[in-house]
Each structure stands twice: as structure tokens, then as C-alpha cells.
Design an enzyme around this catalytic site. Structure first.
Site, mmCIF file in Angstrom:
data_model
loop_
_atom_site.group_PDB
_atom_site.id
_atom_site.type_symbol
_atom_site.label_atom_id
_atom_site.label_comp_id
_atom_site.label_asym_id
_atom_site.label_seq_id
_atom_site.Cartn_x
_atom_site.Cartn_y
_atom_site.Cartn_z
ATOM 1 N N CYS A 51 5.925 58.376 20.811
ATOM 2 C CA CYS A 51 7.237 57.836 20.448
ATOM 3 C C CYS A 51 7.054 56.441 19.842
ATOM 4 O O CYS A 51 6.313 55.619 20.380
ATOM 5 C CB CYS A 51 8.128 57.760 21.688
ATOM 6 N N CYS A 55 9.636 51.139 24.882
ATOM 7 C CA CYS A 55 10.220 51.020 26.231
ATOM 8 C C CYS A 55 9.077 50.772 27.222
ATOM 9 O O CYS A 55 8.181 51.618 27.360
ATOM 10 C CB CYS A 55 10.991 52.280 26.584
ATOM 11 N N CYS A 58 7.700 53.489 29.784
ATOM 12 C CA CYS A 58 7.609 54.896 29.399
ATOM 13 C C CYS A 58 6.192 55.357 29.047
ATOM 14 O O CYS A 58 5.518 54.754 28.205
ATOM 15 C CB CYS A 58 8.544 55.157 28.223
ATOM 16 N N CYS A 95 18.479 70.575 30.625
ATOM 17 C CA CYS A 95 18.413 69.369 29.807
ATOM 18 C C CYS A 95 17.082 69.366 29.047
ATOM 19 O O CYS A 95 16.053 69.744 29.611
ATOM 20 C CB CYS A 95 18.488 68.130 30.678
ATOM 21 N N CYS A 126 22.210 69.971 27.787
ATOM 22 C CA CYS A 126 22.196 68.517 27.578
ATOM 23 C C CYS A 126 20.916 68.220 26.808
ATOM 24 O O CYS A 126 19.884 68.830 27.085
ATOM 25 C CB CYS A 126 22.175 67.796 28.928
ATOM 26 N N CYS A 186 26.178 61.505 28.996
ATOM 27 C CA CYS A 186 25.342 61.293 30.173
ATOM 28 C C CYS A 186 24.674 59.941 29.930
ATOM 29 O O CYS A 186 23.883 59.806 28.987
ATOM 30 C CB CYS A 186 24.316 62.412 30.286
ATOM 31 N N ARG A 258 23.691 61.332 39.135
ATOM 32 C CA ARG A 258 22.425 62.066 39.250
ATOM 33 C C ARG A 258 21.334 61.181 39.822
ATOM 34 O O ARG A 258 20.984 60.166 39.220
ATOM 35 C CB ARG A 258 21.954 62.536 37.874
HETATM 36 S S1 SF4 Z 1 12.075 56.160 26.839
HETATM 37 FE FE1 SF4 Z 1 10.055 56.790 26.026
HETATM 38 S S2 SF4 Z 1 10.507 58.609 24.812
HETATM 39 FE FE2 SF4 Z 1 12.466 57.567 25.136
HETATM 40 S S3 SF4 Z 1 12.714 56.211 23.388
HETATM 41 FE FE3 SF4 Z 1 11.685 54.970 24.954
HETATM 42 S S4 SF4 Z 1 9.483 55.220 24.513
HETATM 43 FE FE4 SF4 Z 1 10.548 56.858 23.414
#
Ligand code: SF4
Length: 313
Positions: A51, A55, A58, A95, A126, A186, A258
């Protein structure tokens, strides 16, 4: 007319004696839900890793070195097999999550087909696919999608310390497109991102200030992933998690709350506290996207022990 909460009001609820807080939350919960029922959902990662977002919590971010194995978008049959299994395990909602900044235009038709096919199995749907524009939100609605997940994650003030590749306003824009398309929202957050108690209160306040209130609020307890910047973050006190859930139940009486990531290491007693505070949905299965989850066997035993039941599809 929707109640406009103030910081002081939310803080007063959040900080009150635990016995009073949980009593209020449970009293409100019983006005809107059967207090013996927990809604079971299943979450599948349909496109994993690489990705472009950063984040800091993550495992799927391409910015960090984690043990995660990347996977391209799964084909429809593989997804449908998982959806059938989810239905057999008692899930009500299926989901699907993809690690994208935004869903690629060339995949929209395919995604619409997948959503239609999962719905045809008799499951609610979802998806969480990253940022959407207005047209993409409409395309998903046209395919019959029920919910779109897009979390605020944390307070507006703490957000830039966790994610820098998209702004808080980007999140709000996507949530507005989702609401305008007529999809259910959500939207929740993650606790344990190094935020303060004030951030947690502001997160709940900001959730209540969205143009349309979320129908579903996932509350995640950070799973600390080795290789991510938050891999050794300080573990949040369980009582804070219960306070967030109870305050959310009081502020959002009709939303499904949740209890999401981070259940694997939660004790039975902590689960019981969260359900007393108004959480009424969990994710089944051994995996939650890419992280370990509690597992069906444990959940069956837990429900039996607590005298609760998983609502069936
Ligand atoms: S939470 Fe993870 S998968 Fe979702 S946008 Fe952020 S880096 Fe990408």
C-alpha cells in the site's frame, strides 16, 4: 434534530465513575438492541500489502519492512469460496478489504461484480478500499453494497503523527461521498496509537460531527506489528478501551459497535466488560485482514460462557 456534543459533555461522560458509565451505556444499549446478541462478521483481505500509504500501525504499508506476504487482488471465485465459508460459520456480514490508496478505475467493474455475487449468497456486504471519489461511491452503491468502511483512526490533532500521505480532510471527503451515495457508513478508530485521553475524547466528538453519523463503529485495539513505527507502542490500559466503547454507546445509541482488532490477547473478562459497555459485534475467524484474530472455537466457548449468542445470518 441530532444532538451537538461539546468536548466538556463528552469528557464528563468518559471520565465518570466506571460503574455509572457502564450502567448508563448498558441502559441505552437495551433500548435499541437485544442485549444477549452479538453480531458476527467476517473480514477478508482481498488485496494484500504494497500500500502506498504510510499508516504507522499497518503491516500492509509499502513504507515498512514487515513479515507480510503481498497478494494481488484475489479472483472472484476465491472470494466467493471465503464468503460461503463465512456464511456457514454464521457470519451475517462479509467485509472485504484491499490495501489501496484508492480503488483503481480499471478494477471498478470487477469489484461491482464481486459485491453483487457476495450479496447473492444472502450476506450483507462491506468493503474498505481506501479513498473514493463521488462516482466510485455511486458505482459501489449501484452494485448493491451495504456498508463502506473508512475510519477516522484517531483525533484530528493526533492524526498527522500517524499518517502523512493523506489528510484528515481526505478522510472526511470520502465519508461524505459514501453518505451522499446512500451507502451506510462504517467508521471508527484505533486505540493505542500513542494518543492521549484528550485525543480519544476528541476522536469520539469528531465522529459525532460527521455530516452523517456512522451506522457502524469499529473500535480497534492496536496490534503492534514488528517493523512498523508503532511496533513497540505503549500498550493502552484496558479500562480506557472500555471507557471509549461505553462513551460511544451513549453518544451513538443506534450504531453497531464492533469490537474489532486486538481481541486475540483480550481476556474473557475484558470481552465481558466490552459487551457490558455496549459493544455488540465481533469479527469471526482466525484472521482479521492480515492480523491474528481470536478464532471461532474460542468465540463459541466465550459466548457460551457469557450466555450470549451470535446472531445468525
Ligand atoms: S491502513 Fe494499511 S492498507 Fe489501509 S491505507 Fe493505511 S497503509 Fe494502506
Amino acid at each position: 434534530m441530532l444532538k451537538q456534543w461539546t468536548y466538556v459533555e463528552v469528557e464528563q461522560i468518559y471520565q465518570q465513575a466506571m460503574t455509572e458509565l457502564v450502567f448508563q451505556a448498558q441502559s441505552i444499549h437495551r433500548q435499541h438492541f437485544n442485549n444477549h446478541e452479538i453480531e458476527p462478521c467476517v473480514l477478508l483481505s482481498i488485496k494484500t500489502g504494497a500500500c502506498p500509504e504510510d499508516c504507522k500501525y499497518c503491516s500492509q504499508s509499502g513504507h515498512y519492512k514487515t513479515a507480510l506476504e503481498k497478494e494481488k487482488l484475489l479472483d472472484k471465485e476465491a472470494i466467493l469460496n471465503k464468503a460461503r465459508e463465512a456464511k456457514e460459520s454464521g457470519a451475517k456480514r462479509f467485509c472485504m478489504g484491499a490495501a489501496w490508496r484508492s480503488p483503481p478505475e480499471k478494477e471498478m467493474e470487477n469489484l461491482q461484480d464481486i459485491i453483487k455475487s457476495v450479496k447473492a449468497l444472502g450476506l450483507e456486504t462491506c468493503v474498505t478500499l481506501g479513498m473514493l471519489n463521488a462516482n466510485q461511491a455511486k458505482q459501489l452503491k449501484d452494485a448493491g453494497l451495504d456498508y463502506y468502511n473508512h475510519n477516522l483512526d484517531t483525533s484530528k490533532a493526533h492524526y498527522p503523527k500517524v499518517i502523512t500521505t493523506r489528510t484528515y480532510q481526505d478522510r472526511i471527503d470520502t465519508l461524505n461521498h459514501v453518505a451522499n451515495a446512500g451507502l451506510k457508513t462504517c467508521c471508527g478508530g484505533i486505540l493505542g496509537l500513542g494518543e492521549t485521553k484528550e485525543d480519544r475524547i476528541n476522536f469520539l466528538l469528531e465522529l459525532s460531527q460527521l455530516d452523517k453519523l456512522p451506522e457502524s463503529i469499529p473500535i480497534n485495539n492496536l496490534i503492534r506489528i514488528a517493523g512498523t513505527p508503532l511496533g513497540d507502542a505503549k500498550v493502552i490500559d484496558n479500562i480506557e478501551i472500555v471507557r471509549v466503547i461505553a462513551t460511544a454507546r451513549i453518544m451513538f445509541p443506534q450504531a453497531m459497535i464492533r469490537l474489532s482488532a486486538g481481541r486475540k490477547n483480550m481476556s474473557d473478562e475484558m470481552h465481558a466488560m466490552c459487551f457490558m459497555a455496549g459493544a455488540n459485534s465481533i469479527f469471526l475467524g482466525d484472521k482479521l485482514l492480515t492480523a491474528e484474530n481470536a478464532g471461532d472455537n474460542r468465540d463459541q466457548l466465550l459466548m457460551a460462557k457469557l450466555g450470549l449468542s451470535l446472531e445468525t445470518a
